[in-house]
Design an enzyme around this catalytic site. Structure first.
Site: not given
Length: 187
Positions: A46-47
């Protein structure tokens, strides 16, 4: 306890920006608006989508006088290695801070101690170093940088117009409120 309205604590850390290693301190955040975007880890899932989204809005933030910083507990060397191999991270031109000592994550109360990583948290900081807004989401929920733009504009408006407040869904140029006894029960 909420950190909103509190001044940021002193810190010093190494960072990666535009192909160079630099030192960043709390003093670098003073005198301008800042966004600190904490995230759990480099080389994750996700980062990179969040950091790329921040980059996609970076020019708009700069036009508002806002500097963007991403922060994870990875080292500045890992930030560089990630930048070298990830298509999403290669786009980033804002500062990527290393919080390898966990000092910054602890200062902002977002360190997950037993994992040694930061929560997914965003802080909007005013030119005096005072935290004006916080957003923290669960690890699997990515943030949307476009939602920060109206928050920044509202925070800047309120700072520049003492005695006025911005109602829900306020957009730049719309009516604000002037809290007073006359407004009680009329909204």
């Amino acid at each position: 306890m909420s950190l909103v309205g509190k001044k940021i604590q002193p810190f010093k850390a190494m960072a990666f920006r535009n192909g160079e290693f630099i030192e960043v301190t709390d003093q670098d955040l003073l005198g301008k608006w800042s966004i600190l975007c904490f995230y759990p880890a480099d080389f994750s899932f996700v980062c990179p989508t969040e950091l790329e989204d921040l980059q996609d809005h970076y020019e708009e933030f700069k036009k508002l006088g806002v500097e963007v910083y991403s922060v994870s507990t990875d080292t500045h060397f890992v930030h560089k290695a990630w930048h070298d191999v990830s298509p999403a991270i290669q786009k980033i031109t804002y500062t990527m801070i290393s919080d390898a000592t966990h000092e910054i994550s602890r200062n902002f109360d977002v360190l997950i101690e037993d994992q040694g990583v930061a929560e997914r948290a965003t802080f909007l900081i005013d030119p005096d170093g005072v935290i004006q807004a916080i957003e923290i989401t669960a690890d699997g929920i990515g943030r949307d940088a476009s939602t920060l733009i109206p928050k920044v504009k509202a925070a800047q408006y309120v700072r520049n117009h003492p005695g006025e407040v911005c109602p829900a869904k306020w957009k730049e140029g719309e009516k604000t409120l002037k809290p007073s006894l006359d407004l009680v029960g009329k909204i």
